[in-house]
Design an enzyme around this catalytic site. Structure first.
Site, PDB file in Angstrom:
ATOM      1  N   ALA A 183       0.708  -1.146  -0.075  1.00 51.88           N
ATOM      2  CA  ALA A 183      -0.040  -0.063  -0.213  1.00 51.88           C
ATOM      3  C   ALA A 183       0.800   1.082  -0.045  1.00 51.88           C
ATOM      4  O   ALA A 183       0.236   2.117  -0.752  1.00 51.88           O
ATOM      5  CB  ALA A 183      -0.828   0.069   1.118  1.00 51.88           C
ATOM      6  N   GLU A 185       3.665   1.941  -1.321  1.00 52.42           N
ATOM      7  CA  GLU A 185       4.581   2.169  -2.468  1.00 52.42           C
ATOM      8  C   GLU A 185       3.993   2.941  -3.508  1.00 52.42           C
ATOM      9  O   GLU A 185       3.548   2.291  -4.609  1.00 52.42           O
ATOM     10  CB  GLU A 185       4.998   0.577  -2.815  1.00 52.42           C
ATOM     11  CG  GLU A 185       5.922   0.157  -1.794  1.00 52.42           C
ATOM     12  CD  GLU A 185       6.319  -1.307  -2.022  1.00 52.42           C
ATOM     13  OE1 GLU A 185       5.844  -1.908  -3.131  1.00 52.42           O
ATOM     14  OE2 GLU A 185       7.002  -2.121  -1.059  1.00 52.42           O
ATOM     15  N   HIS A 308       7.168  -2.882  -7.622  1.00 55.20           N
ATOM     16  CA  HIS A 308       7.354  -2.485  -6.181  1.00 55.20           C
ATOM     17  C   HIS A 308       8.114  -1.219  -5.996  1.00 55.20           C
ATOM     18  O   HIS A 308       9.104  -0.808  -6.888  1.00 55.20           O
ATOM     19  CB  HIS A 308       7.866  -3.709  -5.437  1.00 55.20           C
ATOM     20  CG  HIS A 308       6.780  -4.786  -5.315  1.00 55.20           C
ATOM     21  ND1 HIS A 308       6.130  -4.829  -4.164  1.00 55.20           N
ATOM     22  CD2 HIS A 308       6.499  -5.639  -5.837  1.00 55.20           C
ATOM     23  CE1 HIS A 308       5.469  -5.949  -4.109  1.00 55.20           C
ATOM     24  NE2 HIS A 308       5.418  -6.428  -5.485  1.00 55.20           N
ATOM     25  N   TYR A 363      17.695 -11.939   0.295  1.00 59.44           N
ATOM     26  CA  TYR A 363      17.501 -13.111   1.204  1.00 59.44           C
ATOM     27  C   TYR A 363      16.422 -14.039   0.858  1.00 59.44           C
ATOM     28  O   TYR A 363      15.818 -13.525   0.136  1.00 59.44           O
ATOM     29  CB  TYR A 363      17.792 -12.542   2.910  1.00 59.44           C
ATOM     30  CG  TYR A 363      16.566 -11.566   3.129  1.00 59.44           C
ATOM     31  CD1 TYR A 363      15.439 -11.872   3.190  1.00 59.44           C
ATOM     32  CD2 TYR A 363      17.073 -10.341   3.448  1.00 59.44           C
ATOM     33  CE1 TYR A 363      14.369 -10.959   3.594  1.00 59.44           C
ATOM     34  CE2 TYR A 363      16.148  -9.313   3.558  1.00 59.44           C
ATOM     35  CZ  TYR A 363      14.610  -9.815   3.708  1.00 59.44           C
ATOM     36  OH  TYR A 363      13.946  -8.781   3.926  1.00 59.44           O
ATOM     37  N   GLU A 385      11.745  -3.502  -8.444  1.00 62.02           N
ATOM     38  CA  GLU A 385      12.026  -2.459  -7.462  1.00 62.02           C
ATOM     39  C   GLU A 385      12.302  -1.162  -8.033  1.00 62.02           C
ATOM     40  O   GLU A 385      13.282  -0.981  -8.423  1.00 62.02           O
ATOM     41  CB  GLU A 385      12.838  -2.795  -6.380  1.00 62.02           C
ATOM     42  CG  GLU A 385      12.539  -4.123  -5.454  1.00 62.02           C
ATOM     43  CD  GLU A 385      11.526  -3.983  -4.495  1.00 62.02           C
ATOM     44  OE1 GLU A 385      10.945  -2.742  -4.337  1.00 62.02           O
ATOM     45  OE2 GLU A 385      11.020  -5.166  -3.988  1.00 62.02           O
TER      46      GLU A 385
END
Length: 422
Positions: A183, A185, A308, A363, A385
């Site tokens: 939300a 982003e 994202h 990770y 991203e």
């Protein structure tokens, strides 16, 4: 005097928006081994990740938010684990107030200009839906709006299908893009809307519209998005209350709710965690809508991208372990092509994009859309991203045009790659 009055009104509005809950919250950049940084995510709000390949320390870095009450405890833990840290912001509430003031000013300017959609501000959920309907009415031969379903709180989630053949030519590849699963982003939705614009309104390469069918979901999590505007700018999850503990800790991390190794990460099992995976895979109506959109044309979908923010990365499978899919090299090369196209238009101060396996670059993660879409058969799937510059995901409206423009160059390059290999 007028300027002073405006400032007072904007600041008052920001306080009413809930920013006061972050008074005294500080931001720290923490560096450590990948496993140590990963362990923080179940307990703290990690605002960003910087891959080891991009840091001077050669270790993974994260920006974390610490409240005044928890600061001493966590700094002591960082010391005990030899994790270096640097304070980068004294008061998050001040940053949020500055952001809100800039957005209100940008919206006032846009309103005066009379434009139906601009690339230098942010829009509400209803405004996005209205614009999609406007496009479908203006370009009925090209755009179909799908009223895909309701969010948990009853908001209509719409997406567009863009096709010169109304999705009836089964030999054409399909590209699926979603945005705003998380939300807070906000910049992801303008990017999705700009992609739609470039394919429908300001067509610069007709082959991308003529020979590819597109499914674009510009606002996948409207409940969380609206809540982040009105109540809590840092809100990330959905707003559902179907799980045990929901009264205290509502919402699910939509990008942990997909059915790929769901339920195998203890750090995602806590409802109060920011990465809570939900009571079951696909428990969230918003995520089920993405699932349905993907499966509707699965056999000819060639590329899936989930937008994202932030970090300047193209991440591909697998996230639950450091192995690669059978087409790992192709995933990497296609990602490089898209990243290079973006970097060529990027601001000088922007970080260059990192392309790589999600588990190796960052990770281990489970339940992500990137891994689920690769597992069900889409050959090219990525978490993209977007840039945040020095603003993290609190991207000022003045940067939106730059981000949407450069990201479109990368998407267009990915589409051209699909056409060259289909």
């Amino acid at each position: 005097m007028t300027r002073l009055v405006i400032c007072v009104l904007l600041c008052a509005s920001a306080v009413l928006g809930g920013h006061e809950k972050y008074e005294g919250h500080q931001l720290y950049r923490v560096s450590g081994a990948n496993a140590d940084i990963a362990a923080l995510e179940a307990h703290l709000d990690l605002l960003s990740m910087t891959p080891a390949a991009r840091t001077t320390s050669g270790k993974l870095e994260a920006v974390v938010r610490l409240s005044p009450e928890e600061k001493a405890q966590w700094l002591s833990l960082f010391d005990s684990k030899s994790m270096t840290y640097t304070k980068i912001a004294d008061n998050l509430a001040d940053i949020l107030r500055e952001e809100e003031a800039s957005i209100q000013m940008s919206r006032a300017t846009v309103k005066r200009s009379g434009k139906s959609m601009s690339w230098d501000t942010y829009y509400r959920h209803d405004e996005i839906n209205d614009y999609l309907d406007e496009l479908a009415a203006t370009y009925p031969e090209l755009v179909t709006v799908i009223n895909a379903g309701l969010s948990y709180e009853g908001r209509q989630i719409k997406y567009v299908r863009i096709s010169t053949t109304r999705f009836e030519n089964l030999r054409k590849p399909v590209i699926v893009i979603d945005a705003m699963v998380h939300a807070r982003e906000w910049v992801t939705t303008p990017v999705a809307m700009y992609i739609i614009n470039q394919l429908v309104v300001d067509i610069v390469d007709r082959s991308l519209t003529e020979y590819i069918d597109w499914i674009i979901i510009p606002l996948a999590n409207p409940d969380g998005y609206e809540y982040s505007i009105d109540e809590d700018r840092m809100w990330r999850k959905t707003r559902s209350k179907n799980h045990e503990g929901a009264d205290e800790c509502p919402g699910v991390d939509g990008n942990r709710n997909f059915d790929h190794y769901w339920g195998t990460s203890p750090s995602s099992a806590d409802p109060c965690s920011i990465i809570y995976e939900g009571p079951s895979a696909f428990s969230e109506p918003e995520i089920r809508i993405i699932r349905s959109a993907v499966l509707s044309n699965l056999e000819r979908t060639a590329l899936y991208i989930s937008l994202h923010s932030y970090g300047n990365m193209f991440l591909y499978a697998w996230g639950n372990n450091a192995t690669l899919p059978a087409n790992g090299l192709i995933l990497h090369l296609a990602g490089i092509r898209m990243a290079t196209a973006i970097d060529e238009l990027a601001l000088d101060k922007a970080d260059r994009y990192v392309v790589g396996n999600a588990a190796q670059v960052l990770y281990f993660t489970t339940g992500t859309s990137r891994d689920w879409t690769r597992a069900v058969g889409i050959p090219l799937t990525y978490t993209l991203e977007l840039p945040g510059y020095e603003y993290n995901f609190l991207v000022p409206p003045s940067y939106v045009k730059q981000i949407v423009t450069e990201t479109w160059a990368g998407i267009a390059e990915g589409a051209k790659y699909v056409l060259s290999t289909w």
